[in-house]
Design an enzyme around this catalytic site. Structure first.
Site, PDB file in Angstrom:
ATOM      1  N   GLN A 125       0.835  -1.200   0.000  1.00  3.09           N
ATOM      2  CA  GLN A 125       0.000   0.000   0.000  1.00  3.09           C
ATOM      3  C   GLN A 125       0.870   1.250   0.000  1.00  3.09           C
ATOM      4  O   GLN A 125       1.867   1.313   0.721  1.00  3.09           O
ATOM      5  CB  GLN A 125      -0.880  -0.018   1.254  1.00  3.09           C
ATOM      6  CG  GLN A 125      -2.009   0.993   1.221  1.00  3.09           C
ATOM      7  CD  GLN A 125      -2.940   0.836   2.428  1.00  3.09           C
ATOM      8  OE1 GLN A 125      -2.526   0.989   3.566  1.00  3.09           O
ATOM      9  NE2 GLN A 125      -4.191   0.535   2.164  1.00  3.09           N
ATOM     10  N   GLY A 126       0.511   2.232  -0.796  1.00  4.26           N
ATOM     11  CA  GLY A 126       1.197   3.528  -0.790  1.00  4.26           C
ATOM     12  C   GLY A 126       0.185   4.624  -0.525  1.00  4.26           C
ATOM     13  O   GLY A 126      -0.237   5.338  -1.442  1.00  4.26           O
ATOM     14  N   SER A 128      -0.147   6.410   3.169  1.00  2.00           N
ATOM     15  CA  SER A 128       0.367   7.398   4.124  1.00  2.00           C
ATOM     16  C   SER A 128       1.612   8.092   3.590  1.00  2.00           C
ATOM     17  O   SER A 128       2.385   7.512   2.809  1.00  2.00           O
ATOM     18  CB  SER A 128       0.736   6.719   5.443  1.00  2.00           C
ATOM     19  OG  SER A 128      -0.388   6.168   6.057  1.00  2.00           O
ATOM     20  N   SER A 160       4.044  -1.434   4.447  1.00  2.00           N
ATOM     21  CA  SER A 160       4.415  -2.755   4.980  1.00  2.00           C
ATOM     22  C   SER A 160       4.923  -3.626   3.843  1.00  2.00           C
ATOM     23  O   SER A 160       4.281  -3.709   2.797  1.00  2.00           O
ATOM     24  CB  SER A 160       3.207  -3.425   5.627  1.00  2.00           C
ATOM     25  OG  SER A 160       2.776  -2.686   6.737  1.00  2.00           O
ATOM     26  N   GLU A 245     -10.841  -3.842   4.678  1.00  3.51           N
ATOM     27  CA  GLU A 245      -9.839  -4.117   5.696  1.00  3.51           C
ATOM     28  C   GLU A 245     -10.494  -4.308   7.073  1.00  3.51           C
ATOM     29  O   GLU A 245      -9.851  -4.741   8.005  1.00  3.51           O
ATOM     30  CB  GLU A 245      -8.881  -2.932   5.764  1.00  3.51           C
ATOM     31  CG  GLU A 245      -7.437  -3.338   5.637  1.00  3.51           C
ATOM     32  CD  GLU A 245      -6.525  -2.135   5.655  1.00  3.51           C
ATOM     33  OE1 GLU A 245      -5.555  -2.175   6.417  1.00  3.51           O
ATOM     34  OE2 GLU A 245      -6.796  -1.157   4.931  1.00  3.51           O
TER      35      GLU A 245
END
Lengths: 385, 335
Positions: A125-126, A128, A160, A245
């Site tokens: 995931q990109g 934040s 992550s 999620e």
């Protein structure tokens, strides 16, 4: 109100149980590095080859096309079989993939979905950024259109397993003039793109545990066709699938945690004697957790029930907030039960590692404070802060 | 699998809700005066509507619904802080029904008489010493234990002394049990102890939700620093915590009722878990509710204190958190 599963559901449960018992990986999952990547992909491929990957994914992309109840059953059996959690596949399976299913075009679906299920590609995931955490919509990573490409410059953080990933779901600002929620796009980004640099970030569990990376994009070029759900429409695309999620995937954790509490009771009895039950602080904390874990599981059943009735997905925040807290309490107590042994952190003792790991459960995917804002405003109807 | 009420069940909930909203607003406790409550006046109406007989089999004179409907009803009773004397009627009628005392059963189901509750004073008294709740003019007193449950005539108790009740909306006495029960059933006949815990859990869920809603409503209208206090995260997050805890307690209460309906061996575990989670939640929500109300919450002019005190009564009844926590560790791992 009904706790019964249909005969077809029961049949599905038995088949799942049988397959899992025969196929679950018995070797301990490595805590990091390429070994962990290989392990997670191999287990994912095993599920795919067995026909069990993607219970609620559409059949045309290799899924089973079944509903949430079957998904719940699968996860219950998965946890009972003590199947390993292939966390590296989490973003692809629960977030990136479902987003493409919901908003992607035919080419995007064809190109990306099957490789997630089949254990070929890891997604990260990109979202934040160093200055856009809880206030995600203020993200500044810039992307401008140049011909049929997007040119990306900026930085993402808390990604992550970014160093072990093939693809990234990336939120970028494509219209800096628009109001902050309006100028964002959701992009499929290949982690082999020139112009991307990664900086590993160790986490607090032990020295050399790289979990996150920070990503630096310097004029990285992505085909414009990798924008999902339309240019400048990325915020609503991201928000509409953030709920994935917060859903059924957590039943696995809850069942595991319920088992863990049982194991803790056994270990505490063994270590402190049966008399510890009576009046001891450990006894009282274990008892409360035993009750709370039952409630956490019931809450997951409620989330699935509410989804069948089309009740606001904000209600699922109640379960997520509760579970994050309870998991921390379970791990903290596990740590307390082992006493001075907890001051040693050997590679093979999960109780210390996972105790430290649970500090993430009230931060990841929206801090518990942000969850409480959502609950306050969208569930209880309190005025915005 | 569906933890939400069906349309039929929702209809029952709505009927009870409407009835209690009109006939038993929580303001009644303030208006009633110093000690006690007017709830016994509602019993005949509630009896006529069939609300005491929901979970009794129809071949035993009941409505023939399940523990789930009873759970939903007691959630509403708790929400409106209905006198716990209602447990005496519902469980008392169950005892009479399973003991074959049909006339007594029908009298109880009609709500024409009062049934008080006897609760052990635990370490605070000798083994034969009890608190009697809502028993002053009661014909019967209900006693529930792990071994079963029984209805005693009031005069089976001696040395009855009226004491000041912390929950001043309830009449409280001390007494010694010196006589025999008139009607009794054992745990082998019916899972009445589990049912009592499960229903008290449901009642405490209602108390928790009542406190939550009172706090939320107040924080929407009370203004400080130029805006409703609910706009401040310090208050909003307290309200959110109340909602999280209430949801956990409601889900477990629902699960416990359904497990009981299935006749599962995990029934005692889930009933106990439900009482633990709900009573802990009720006390904490009531405490938070006082805090959200500020100084007003500390007064007798606000209704808030009633929730706190009732939460403590619910906790103490049939074994407090301390005892239930001990018990839950004795059950085998549930499925």
């Amino acid at each position: 109100m009904d706790l019964k599963f249909t005969a077809e559901d029961q049949k599905f449960r038995e088949e799942a149980r049988e397959w899992l018992n025969a196929n679950v990986f018995k070797e301990r999952r490595p805590h990091g590095g390429d070994e962990m990547r290989e392990y997670d992909l191999a287990w994912q491929k095993c599920q795919y080859d067995g026909g069990w990957a993607g219970v609620s994914w559409p059949e045309e992309y290799g899924g089973m096309g079944l509903g949430l109840t079957r998904q719940l059953i699968w996860y219950e059996e998965y946890a009972r079989a003590n199947a390993p959690d292939n966390h590296l596949c989490f973003v692809g399976l629960n977030h990136g993939g479902p987003t493409i299913i919901a908003h992607g075009d035919a080419d995007q679906k064809k190109e990306h979905l099957r490789s997630i299920l089949s254990g070929e590609k890891i997604w990260c995931q990109g979202f934040s950024e160093p200055n856009a955490g809880s206030d995600l919509a203020s993200l500044k990573t810039r992307a401008y259109v140049d011909g049929n490409e997007l040119v990306i410059t900026g930085s993402k953080i808390w990604t992550s397993h970014g160093h072990l990933s093939d693809m990234q779901e990336l939120l970028v600002r494509t219209d800096p003039e628009a109001p902050k929620h309006k100028g964002i796009s959701w992009v499929i980004f290949d982690m082999n793109t020139p112009g991307l640099e990664l900086r590993p970030i160790e986490i607090m569990t032990a020295p050399n545990h790289t979990h996150f990376v920070q990503c630096f994009y310097d004029e990285a070029r992505v085909p414009l066709k990798n924008v999902v759900g339309g240019l400048n429409n990325g915020w609503s695309v991201a928000m509409s699938t953030l709920g994935f999620e917060r859903g059924t995937a957590q039943i696995k954790d809850q069942i595991r945690y319920a088992f863990l509490v049982e194991e803790m009771i056994a270990r505490a009895r063994e270590r402190y004697g049966a008399a510890f039950l009576d009046g001891d602080e450990f006894g009282s904390r274990l008892a409360q957790l035993r009750a709370d874990m039952a409630a956490a599981r019931a809450m997951t059943y409620m989330v699935v029930s509410r989804a069948q009735h089309d009740v606001s997905p904000a209600m699922a925040s109640l379960m997520r907030a509760m579970v994050g807290q309870v998991q921390q309490r379970v791990r903290r107590l596990a740590f307390d039960i082992i006493g001075a042994d907890g001051l040693e952190n050997p590679e093979d003792d999960d109780w210390v590692y996972f105790y430290l790991r649970t500090y993430a459960t009230t931060i990841a995917a929206g801090t518990s404070q942000i969850q409480r804002n959502i609950i306050g405003e969208r569930v209880l109807g309190l005025p915005r802060s | 699998m569906d933890l939400l009420p069906s349309d039929d069940q929702q209809q029952i909930v709505d009927t009870i809700k409407d009835f209690l909203r009109n006939e038993a607003p929580v303001d009644r406790l303030r208006e009633f005066g110093a000690i006690g409550n007017p709830d016994a006046l509602l019993w005949p109406q509630l009896g006529e509507l069939g609300f005491f007989a929901l979970g009794l089999p129809d071949d035993r004179g009941g409505v023939g619904l399940s523990a789930a409907e009873e759970m939903l009803a007691f959630q509403q009773f708790g929400y409106h802080l209905v006198s716990p004397g209602i447990f005496g009627l519902v469980l008392g009628a169950r005892i009479a029904a399973f003991a074959g005392e049909d006339a007594l059963r029908d009298e109880l189901l009609a709500g024409g008489i009062k049934v008080g509750l006897a609760n052990s004073r635990g370490a605070a008294g000798a083994a034969d010493e009890y608190h009697l709740f809502e028993a002053e003019e009661a014909a019967w007193v209900l006693l529930v234990s792990e071994e079963g449950a029984a209805l005693y005539p009031r005069d089976a108790f001696s040395e009855i002394v009226r004491v000041n009740s912390t929950d001043s909306a309830l009449v409280l006495e001390r007494a010694k049990l010196s006589g025999a029960p008139r009607v009794a059933i054992s745990a082998e006949t019916d899972n009445i102890h589990d049912r009592a815990l499960m229903l008290m859990g449901a009642y405490a869920v209602g108390v928790s939700e009542g406190a939550r809603d009172l706090a939320v409503d107040y924080s929407k209208i009370r203004e400080q620093f130029g805006k409703p206090i609910g706009a401040f995260q310090s208050i909003k997050h307290v309200c959110a915590d109340m909602a999280i805890r209430s949801e956990a307690a409601l889900c477990q209460a629902s699960f416990a009722a359904l497990v009981m309906d299935e006749g599962s061996p995990d029934t005692p575990f889930h009933a106990t878990a439900s009482k633990i989670v709900a009573c802990e939640t009720a006390v904490r929500n009531a405490a938070d509710c006082i805090q959200v109300h500020g100084a007003f919450g500390f007064t007798a002019e606000a209704n808030v204190h009633h929730y706190l005190k009732r939460a403590h009564v619910a906790d103490m009844m049939w074994g407090s958190l301390r005892e239930q926590r001990r018990r839950i560790l004795t059950f085998p791992t549930p499925a």
